[in-house]
Design a protein around this motif. Structure first.
Motif, mmCIF file in Angstrom:
data_model
loop_
_atom_site.group_PDB
_atom_site.id
_atom_site.type_symbol
_atom_site.label_atom_id
_atom_site.label_comp_id
_atom_site.label_asym_id
_atom_site.label_seq_id
_atom_site.Cartn_x
_atom_site.Cartn_y
_atom_site.Cartn_z
ATOM 1 N N VAL A 63 0.825 -1.208 0.000
ATOM 2 C CA VAL A 63 0.000 0.000 0.000
ATOM 3 C C VAL A 63 0.858 1.257 0.000
ATOM 4 C CG1 VAL A 63 -1.810 1.252 1.199
ATOM 5 C CG2 VAL A 63 -1.767 -1.256 1.280
ATOM 6 N N LEU A 64 1.854 1.279 0.864
ATOM 7 C CA LEU A 64 2.605 2.507 1.077
ATOM 8 C C LEU A 64 3.904 2.577 0.294
ATOM 9 C CD1 LEU A 64 2.162 2.267 4.892
ATOM 10 C CD2 LEU A 64 1.334 4.190 3.563
ATOM 11 N N GLY A 65 4.485 1.398 -0.010
ATOM 12 C CA GLY A 65 5.834 1.383 -0.541
ATOM 13 C C GLY A 65 5.905 1.743 -2.011
ATOM 14 N N VAL A 66 6.999 2.372 -2.406
ATOM 15 C CA VAL A 66 7.127 2.823 -3.783
ATOM 16 C C VAL A 66 7.272 1.622 -4.729
ATOM 17 C CG1 VAL A 66 9.610 3.195 -3.521
ATOM 18 C CG2 VAL A 66 8.390 4.338 -5.341
ATOM 19 N N ILE A 67 7.923 0.567 -4.289
ATOM 20 C CA ILE A 67 8.032 -0.612 -5.152
ATOM 21 C C ILE A 67 6.766 -1.451 -5.044
ATOM 22 C CG2 ILE A 67 9.341 -2.717 -5.630
ATOM 23 C CD1 ILE A 67 11.789 -1.329 -4.423
ATOM 24 N N GLY A 68 6.373 -1.714 -3.800
ATOM 25 C CA GLY A 68 5.237 -2.594 -3.559
ATOM 26 C C GLY A 68 3.925 -2.096 -4.138
ATOM 27 N N SER A 69 3.734 -0.777 -4.156
ATOM 28 C CA SER A 69 2.461 -0.270 -4.681
ATOM 29 C C SER A 69 2.439 -0.326 -6.207
ATOM 30 C CB SER A 69 2.218 1.161 -4.187
ATOM 31 O OG SER A 69 3.280 1.993 -4.584
ATOM 32 N N ALA A 70 3.625 -0.322 -6.810
ATOM 33 C CA ALA A 70 3.679 -0.396 -8.270
ATOM 34 C C ALA A 70 3.644 -1.841 -8.744
ATOM 35 C CB ALA A 70 4.938 0.299 -8.782
ATOM 36 N N TRP A 71 4.324 -2.703 -8.006
ATOM 37 C CA TRP A 71 4.423 -4.095 -8.454
ATOM 38 C C TRP A 71 4.400 -4.978 -7.218
ATOM 39 C CZ3 TRP A 71 9.500 -7.042 -9.392
ATOM 40 C CH2 TRP A 71 9.206 -8.338 -9.853
ATOM 41 N N ASN A 72 3.312 -5.701 -7.040
ATOM 42 C CA ASN A 72 3.205 -6.522 -5.836
ATOM 43 C C ASN A 72 2.731 -7.930 -6.162
ATOM 44 O OD1 ASN A 72 3.023 -7.414 -3.197
ATOM 45 N ND2 ASN A 72 0.885 -6.743 -3.044
ATOM 46 N N PRO A 73 3.664 -8.829 -6.412
ATOM 47 C CA PRO A 73 3.273 -10.225 -6.661
ATOM 48 C C PRO A 73 3.017 -10.980 -5.355
ATOM 49 C CG PRO A 73 5.651 -9.975 -6.866
ATOM 50 C CD PRO A 73 5.116 -8.623 -6.478
ATOM 51 N N ASP A 103 3.050 -14.405 -0.591
ATOM 52 C CA ASP A 103 3.246 -15.550 -1.464
ATOM 53 C C ASP A 103 4.552 -16.244 -1.097
ATOM 54 O OD1 ASP A 103 2.458 -16.893 -4.156
ATOM 55 O OD2 ASP A 103 4.603 -16.512 -4.288
ATOM 56 N N PRO A 104 4.537 -17.561 -0.831
ATOM 57 C CA PRO A 104 5.763 -18.235 -0.401
ATOM 58 C C PRO A 104 6.937 -18.011 -1.357
ATOM 59 C CG PRO A 104 3.906 -19.694 -0.159
ATOM 60 C CD PRO A 104 3.381 -18.457 -0.829
ATOM 61 N N PHE A 105 6.688 -18.113 -2.657
ATOM 62 C CA PHE A 105 7.778 -17.977 -3.614
ATOM 63 C C PHE A 105 8.293 -16.542 -3.663
ATOM 64 C CE2 PHE A 105 9.223 -16.927 -7.935
ATOM 65 C CZ PHE A 105 10.302 -17.786 -8.021
ATOM 66 N N TRP A 106 7.380 -15.585 -3.806
ATOM 67 C CA TRP A 106 7.806 -14.194 -3.954
ATOM 68 C C TRP A 106 8.364 -13.618 -2.668
ATOM 69 C CZ3 TRP A 106 9.046 -12.058 -8.310
ATOM 70 C CH2 TRP A 106 8.521 -12.601 -9.493
#
Lengths: 528, 297
Positions: free
Chosen positions: A358-368, A373-376
């Motif tokens: 929600v807040l992160g610059v990477i996570g909000s753009a691309w969140n697998p 998720d165990p793999f990611w």
């Protein structure tokens, strides 16, 4: 340099140094030595009383060793080493021994004191027998704020001062006692008499507290009455059981917990020897086996890829910077190792923030599913470790590259070797000679890299259906931690210690390889 | 060299080739410097950002304030200053004692020859094979026990934590220091001995001043190591007032992730300052000190 000189400068042999061995020096030595030995012995003595025999032995041996070293003339060199050695013995060597011991016991929540201490704790419990006469009482408060009572025996009218866990003090022996007109105490040394309107409060605040010791003590049962208590459980060494004095129930010791026939138990329990059960349960108990093997394999993958990725990036950057033509070499190198200068407990959390969906610059753009998720989650944590770990590799590879003599490249070029061939056949093999052992060291470090695992996602996402708390990104050391300290179902120190020993076996194998590589041990035996 | 390059280059002179090569290397370096600094810049930006957001647009806040720092330092529930003080106290005491105890032992190993010397030295090294993080369970139970007699050194105390750190620090650092002590020529202390100095006087007046840089290096390594430790502190400390900054700060952000970013970033910046300063000071000393000791093991 101001050096104390001997008195009487006329003397030819006046030394630059004052001699020690003066009375004062000797006194300081003797006092210091007795203080340390006294402290060690006292601790050992207390431990012995609580039944922690091995721990007590560690203290006694250290005390004895200390004394011997400082008394005998022949061990003068050891006197210098002893202070450090005490810490090493007590907080490095003894824990190793204790870990091994614990791995063969069922040490856990509810079984966390040694047997004599457990028995003593249970024997302190008391009860109020039926039909015991009612004593009169007056509430008191000691100067340190703790509660006490003034009691009057209904049989003979004798009065006593009663403090928890101590013998009753007869009125005649109480200092500074002043009685009022009714025979109740008005004042005494060390205690304040509480007013009568405090009685109800006093009763509710001291429920179950025995004033006096377990043989002769009272509990306050109402605002006007106190009743004599008796020791509730008595240990019977022949049956190895606690016997309830109230109704004769026998609590037999079962695996370190005193248990009655109807299944009720007494706390605390104590750890008992269970042999290799902790080790076998890893294999035989499916609820433990499942997560254990998942985690076991991931630990290897994690350590291996952590070394590989940081090595590759470190090598790439080291080769890249290994050219005299680059401007601002020094400052560029310093900037490249910035991640090394900030403690991991800060930077891992910063990355966690950047990957936050929600807040992160990477996570909000691309969140697998960086954390779900165990793999990611595994990919994410490897990514973070790349950032944390490459500066170290960059530093050591740069150092190693600079120590490779330049003329061999000259020779290779004359022979017509291209840059790639030079790298593969000259640089890499020469690099591995000096870097190889450090890579193994790095493997061992990441194998036990608790901080990053715990800080990233506390080992999660959780593995469903496991008997012990476990997650997909947990490695063995963090799994051990969760078994020992994080369990909602209680802490299983025995199992945790058993897994510690397995980790040790793996890391020791790796370290032996490391020693083989460096010849460090041989060096020790030949070159000291 | 010129023959090897001229064969391949088609029309490009050697000078342009070299310039291109350098430019490329510079580009790679800059890309990875951006990668290295990106999270750092981000945290500094966030700490000054009133909205505490982590979005890209806010990397350089439009209207920077110190609000996050203010609310962090005045927070009642999370005593950040207390955590910092705890960390600095534990790290300083551990580092000073490590230096003192190891210097004593290293002097003896370096200067005296005695029967069990070699075996003790090997023992010191071998004791490091079992890292004390593997013994966390045992250490936890031991401190629980000790705390009954000496509350100052039990679980959830800074005293207990220091004892554990010391136990782990002695072996390796004694080895490291002995290497440096060996590089001080023995003639120096032998002449002092001839002048009638006792070993203790030789140690304090001759050796210690000469190895001061090394003592500084061990102090800094030990300080940084202790300050950055997360595992031991996490296991042994359990109350808000006793936390070191490593534990306090990471648990703090774990609790209320969303709202706390600005304050966490402020805390991160402050908490990084001690190690950054030491790292900066030690840059030259570290390299000089470590290599000079490595000459003779």
């Amino acid at each position: 340099m101001a050096v104390p000189t001997a008195e009487g400068t006329g003397g030819r042999k006046a030394s630059r140094f004052s001699q020690d061995g003066s009375v004062l020096g000797l006194l300081v030595k003797v006092l210091g030595l007795s203080a340390i030995v006294g402290l060690l012995t006292y601790t050992g003595w207390r431990l012995l009383g609580d039944g922690a025999y091995a721990f007590a032995a560690a203290f006694f041996i250290t005390a004895l060793f200390f004394t011997l070293v400082f008394v005998r003339k022949s061990t003068v060199p050891l006197r210098w080493i002893m202070p450090g050695l005490v810490f090493l013995i007590l907080f490095q060597l003894y824990p190793i021994f204790f870990t091994v011991y614990t791995a063969f016991t069922n040490y856990s929540t509810g079984r966390n004191v040694e047997k004599p201490a457990a028995i003593a704790a249970i024997e302190r419990l008391t009860y109020v027998p039926e039909g015991s006469p009612a004593w009169g009482w007056t509430p008191l408060q000691a100067d340190d704020g703790s509660a006490a009572v003034w009691i009057i025996d209904p049989a003979d009218g004798a009065a006593y001062l009663a403090v928890p866990d101590e013998d009753l003090v007869p009125a005649a022996e109480v200092n500074g006692l002043q009685l009022d007109a009714n025979g109740a105490p008005a004042s005494m040394d060390g205690f304040t008499v509480l007013p009568n309107n405090q009685r109800f409060l006093f009763v509710s605040a001291n429920q179950g507290v025995t004033f006096g010791d377990e043989e002769r003590g009272v509990q306050v049962t109402s605002s006007t009455e106190a009743r004599q208590t008796r020791q509730r459980y008595v240990y019977d060494p022949e049956l190895d059981a606690m016997i309830d004095q109230r109704d004769g129930t026998i609590f037999v010791s079962q695996m370190g917990i005193f248990t009655a026939e109807d299944g009720s138990t007494l706390a605390p329990g104590y750890p008992v020897w269970v042999g290799v059960e902790n080790f076998t349960s890893i294999i035989t108990n499916p609820a433990i086996r499942g997560p254990f093997f998942t985690i076991f394999i991931w630990t290897f993958i994690w350590a291996f890829f952590s070394v590989l990725e940081t090595f590759i990036l470190g090598l790439l950057l080291a080769l890249n910077m290994n050219s005299p033509n680059i401007p601002f070499q020094r400052i560029l190198r310093v900037l490249l190792i910035v991640p090394y200068a900030i403690p991991a407990f800060i930077t891992v959390k910063v990355w966690v923030g950047l990957l936050n969906p929600v807040l992160g610059v990477i996570g909000s753009a691309w969140n697998p599913g960086w954390f779900t998720d165990p793999f990611w989650a595994k990919i994410g944590i490897l990514m973070v470790n790349l950032w944390l770990g490459y500066p170290y590799m960059f530093l050591i590879i740069t150092g190693a590259l600079q120590s490779i003599p330049g003329d061999i490249y000259e020779a290779a070029r004359v022979d017509g070797a291209g840059p790639f061939y030079q790298f593969r056949r000259l640089t890499l093999p020469l690099l591995m000679v000096s870097i190889g052992p450090l890579l193994i060291g790095s493997f061992a470090f990441n194998f036990n890299n608790f901080a990053i695992i715990d800080l990233y996602n506390s080992g999660g996402p959780p593995i469903p259906g496991s008997a012990t708390p476990a997650g997909y990104t947990d490695i063995l050391i963090s799994y051990t931690y969760r078994i020992a300290f994080g369990g909602a179902r209680g802490n299983d120190y025995g199992l945790a210690a058993a897994i510690s020993i397995i980790i040790f076996a793996i890391v020791a194998t790796v370290t032996i390889l490391n020693f083989r590589f460096t010849g460090q041990l041989e060096e020790v035996s030949e070159n000291v | 060299m010129s023959s090897a390059t001229s064969k391949k280059s088609s029309g490009m002179t050697m000078a342009t080739r070299r310039r291109l090569d350098t430019a490329l290397r510079l580009l790679v370096a800059l890309i990875f410097i951006a990668y290295a600094l990106f999270p750092v810049v981000f945290v500094i930006g966030t700490s000054l950002n009133p909205s505490g957001s982590l979005q890209m647009a806010q990397i350089i806040p439009r209207n920077p304030t110190l609000d996050n720092y203010r609310s962090l330092l005045t927070s009642q529930t999370n005593p950040f200053l207390r955590w910092m003080a705890n960390s600095l106290l534990v790290s300083t005491v551990t580092a000073i004692l490590t230096v003192a105890l190891c210097a004593l032992a290293a002097y003896s190993f370096s200067r005296f020859r005695f029967k069990s010397r070699k075996r003790l030295l090997q023992g010191l090294l071998l004791s490091q094979v079992f890292p004390n993080i593997l013994a966390i369970v045992a250490v936890f139970l031991m401190l629980q026990q000790i705390g009954r007699y000496f509350p100052m050194f039990g679980l959830n105390t800074l005293g207990g934590l220091i004892l554990v750190y010391l136990g782990g620090a002695i072996g390796f650092n004694t080895w490291l220091m002995k290497g440096f002590f060996d590089t001080v020529p023995r003639d120096l202390d032998e002449s002092a001995m001839l002048d009638g100095a006792s070993p203790w006087q030789t140690f304090t007046t001759i050796i210690l001043p000469l190895v001061r840089p090394v003592l500084a290096v061990i102090f800094m390594l030990s300080f940084i190591g202790t300050y950055s430790d997360y595992l031991m502190a996490r296991v042994l400390l359990s109350s808000n007032q006793q936390y070191t900054v490593a534990v306090g700060l990471s648990l703090f952000i774990g609790q209320q992730f969303g709202q706390r970013w600005g304050e966490f970033a402020a805390g991160a910046v402050l908490a990084a300052i001690p190690t950054m300063i030491l790292f900066y000071i030690s840059q030259s000393q570290l390299q000089g000190g470590l290599t000079s000791g490595a000459v003779k093991g």
